[in-house]
Design a protein around this motif. Structure first.
Motif, PDB file in Angstrom:
ATOM      1  N   SER A  69      42.347  52.925  43.183  1.00 28.78           N
ATOM      2  CA  SER A  69      43.251  51.990  42.527  1.00 28.78           C
ATOM      3  C   SER A  69      43.946  51.084  43.534  1.00 28.78           C
ATOM      4  CB  SER A  69      44.284  52.770  41.712  1.00 28.78           C
ATOM      5  OG  SER A  69      45.206  51.904  41.104  1.00 28.78           O
ATOM      6  N   LEU A 113      41.533  48.465  44.722  1.00 32.19           N
ATOM      7  CA  LEU A 113      41.315  47.433  43.703  1.00 32.19           C
ATOM      8  C   LEU A 113      42.485  46.455  43.655  1.00 32.19           C
ATOM      9  CD1 LEU A 113      39.510  46.448  41.390  1.00 32.19           C
ATOM     10  CD2 LEU A 113      40.793  47.955  39.868  1.00 32.19           C
ATOM     11  N   GLN A 114      43.706  46.963  43.753  1.00 28.84           N
ATOM     12  CA  GLN A 114      44.872  46.081  43.765  1.00 28.84           C
ATOM     13  C   GLN A 114      44.884  45.186  45.005  1.00 28.84           C
ATOM     14  OE1 GLN A 114      48.373  48.467  43.324  1.00 28.84           O
ATOM     15  NE2 GLN A 114      47.878  49.124  41.252  1.00 28.84           N
ATOM     16  N   ASN A 141      42.439  42.329  44.599  1.00 32.99           N
ATOM     17  CA  ASN A 141      42.850  41.294  43.651  1.00 32.99           C
ATOM     18  C   ASN A 141      44.240  40.730  43.942  1.00 32.99           C
ATOM     19  OD1 ASN A 141      40.837  41.091  41.151  1.00 32.99           O
ATOM     20  ND2 ASN A 141      40.888  43.229  41.818  1.00 32.99           N
ATOM     21  N   VAL A 151      34.731  42.848  41.175  1.00 33.37           N
ATOM     22  CA  VAL A 151      35.812  43.741  40.723  1.00 33.37           C
ATOM     23  C   VAL A 151      37.062  42.946  40.348  1.00 33.37           C
ATOM     24  CG1 VAL A 151      34.976  45.731  42.007  1.00 33.37           C
ATOM     25  CG2 VAL A 151      36.519  44.096  43.124  1.00 33.37           C
ATOM     26  N   ASN A 209      40.004  41.401  38.243  1.00 39.39           N
ATOM     27  CA  ASN A 209      40.719  41.864  37.058  1.00 39.39           C
ATOM     28  C   ASN A 209      41.757  40.821  36.660  1.00 39.39           C
ATOM     29  OD1 ASN A 209      42.709  42.172  38.990  1.00 39.39           O
ATOM     30  ND2 ASN A 209      42.769  44.401  38.889  1.00 39.39           N
ATOM     31  N   CYS A 239      31.516  42.222  34.752  1.00 38.38           N
ATOM     32  CA  CYS A 239      32.708  42.640  35.504  1.00 38.38           C
ATOM     33  C   CYS A 239      33.346  43.838  34.809  1.00 38.38           C
ATOM     34  CB  CYS A 239      33.708  41.495  35.616  1.00 38.38           C
ATOM     35  SG  CYS A 239      33.112  40.099  36.591  1.00 38.38           S
ATOM     36  N   HIS A 240      33.335  44.981  35.460  1.00 43.65           N
ATOM     37  CA  HIS A 240      33.825  46.212  34.842  1.00 43.65           C
ATOM     38  C   HIS A 240      35.346  46.276  34.763  1.00 43.65           C
ATOM     39  CE1 HIS A 240      29.985  48.471  34.564  1.00 43.65           C
ATOM     40  NE2 HIS A 240      29.634  47.651  35.553  1.00 43.65           N
ATOM     41  N   GLU A 241      36.043  45.429  35.484  1.00 42.48           N
ATOM     42  CA  GLU A 241      37.500  45.446  35.458  1.00 42.48           C
ATOM     43  C   GLU A 241      38.080  44.375  34.542  1.00 42.48           C
ATOM     44  OE1 GLU A 241      39.103  47.831  36.841  1.00 42.48           O
ATOM     45  OE2 GLU A 241      37.309  48.663  37.803  1.00 42.48           O
ATOM     46  N   ASP A 263      39.136  43.048  31.115  1.00 37.25           N
ATOM     47  CA  ASP A 263      39.457  43.640  29.825  1.00 37.25           C
ATOM     48  C   ASP A 263      40.133  42.598  28.940  1.00 37.25           C
ATOM     49  OD1 ASP A 263      41.823  43.374  31.150  1.00 37.25           O
ATOM     50  OD2 ASP A 263      42.332  45.496  31.199  1.00 37.25           O
ATOM     51  N   CYS A 320      30.493  43.059  29.758  1.00 38.28           N
ATOM     52  CA  CYS A 320      31.780  43.589  30.222  1.00 38.28           C
ATOM     53  C   CYS A 320      32.150  44.785  29.345  1.00 38.28           C
ATOM     54  CB  CYS A 320      32.872  42.526  30.164  1.00 38.28           C
ATOM     55  SG  CYS A 320      32.622  41.152  31.310  1.00 38.28           S
ATOM     56  N   HIS A 335      34.727  46.709  28.871  1.00 38.20           N
ATOM     57  CA  HIS A 335      36.079  46.999  28.383  1.00 38.20           C
ATOM     58  C   HIS A 335      36.626  45.922  27.438  1.00 38.20           C
ATOM     59  CE1 HIS A 335      36.306  50.441  30.996  1.00 38.20           C
ATOM     60  NE2 HIS A 335      36.073  49.692  32.057  1.00 38.20           N
TER      61      HIS A 335
END
Length: 271
Positions: free
Chosen positions: A89, A92-93, A96, A161, A163, A183-185, A187, A209, A211
């Motif tokens: 996590s 990922l932050q 982005n 990745v 988001n 893109c899996h992130e 949503d 995607c 989500h």
């Protein structure tokens, strides 16, 4: 003396093997020779040993022993998994995060371009045919730094990745085409943030995607200038036939592409 010894042996056998295996010694027990009594006791012990050896289970397999070891170390494994999730996590932050330093020193356009290349994406400036992209090892050309006044027109961030927070690095550019394919992130919250491109965005690809739900697609109603929309292969999309009808009514000037769904009349009638 013999009688006392026999009684002691009988009591010992009773304690060890229970009453159902105890020898029944009648009133004539003192007349039984000790040798015969010991012979019976030895036969009984041998029989019990055979019973125990036959009832011993086969040794557990390697898989069961591994599960047993993991069970005994349950909290250790749980801590390691939580630690791995936190590191993922945080990474990922960080990926982005807003490029504030680059934006202050080089401007919005260079900061957006630098963010896209670090994401292993690609882009094209308005009025140019050349695409800027990083190679398989993540290296790229720094020529975009010299184009501070050029505006991004087409951006491809497919299978990255990015988001909701990362989309903030694209604000300020009059994007005409944006691809977020696979893109899996991405949503519903990320789709809700696309309203900042409502005046310029004409093509949007959000296919594959995992989500995205119908709630996120409803947020696209703000993109009145949208002309092409790809919503193919969204696994969490329920009743895709009805959703496509909703999108076509919500965006009448937009061509909606939806592949990978069962759009038969039987499904529509059932829903």
């Amino acid at each position: 003396m013999w009688n006392c010894l026999i009684v002691l042996v009988e009591r010992a056998m009773f304690v060890l093997y229970g009453s159902r295996f105890a020898f029944r010694v009648n009133m004539a027990a003192p007349l039984v020779p000790l040798q015969r009594f010991c012979k019976l006791a030895s036969l009984h012990v041998c029989g019990r040993r055979r019973l125990w050896s036959a009832s011993v289970a086969t040794p557990p397999s390697l898989y069961k022993r591994l599960l047993l070891a993991l069970t005994q170390r349950f909290y250790d494994v749980e801590i390691l998994l939580n630690w791995r999730s936190q590191l993922k996590s945080q990474a990922l932050q960080k990926k982005n995060a807003y490029y504030h330093y680059t934006q202050e020193h080089y401007g919005d356009n260079v900061a957006s371009a630098y963010f896209i290349l670090n994401m292993h994406g690609s882009f094209r400036y308005a009025g140019q045919s050349e695409w800027f992209r990083s190679d398989s090892s993540g290296k790229f050309s720094w020529d975009f730094v010299n184009q501070k006044d050029s505006l991004l027109e087409e951006v491809d961030l497919g299978r990255t990745v990015i988001n909701q927070m990362g989309l903030g690095n694209l604000v300020g550019n009059p994007l005409r085409t944006l691809s977020l394919r696979g893109c899996h992130e991405v949503d519903d919250w990320a789709l809700a943030r696309l309203h900042v491109f409502q005046d310029t965005l004409e093509e949007l690809d959000i296919s594959c995607c995992p989500h995205i739900t119908i709630g996120g697609l409803a947020a696209l109603r703000n993109l009145k200038g949208l002309r092409r929309l790809n919503v193919s292969s969204l696994p969490r999309l329920g009743s895709p036939g009805l959703v496509i009808i909703m999108l076509e009514e919500m965006l009448p000037l937009c061509q909606v592409t939806a592949k990978g769904y069962d759009l038969s009349l039987t499904q529509l009638g059932g829903n």
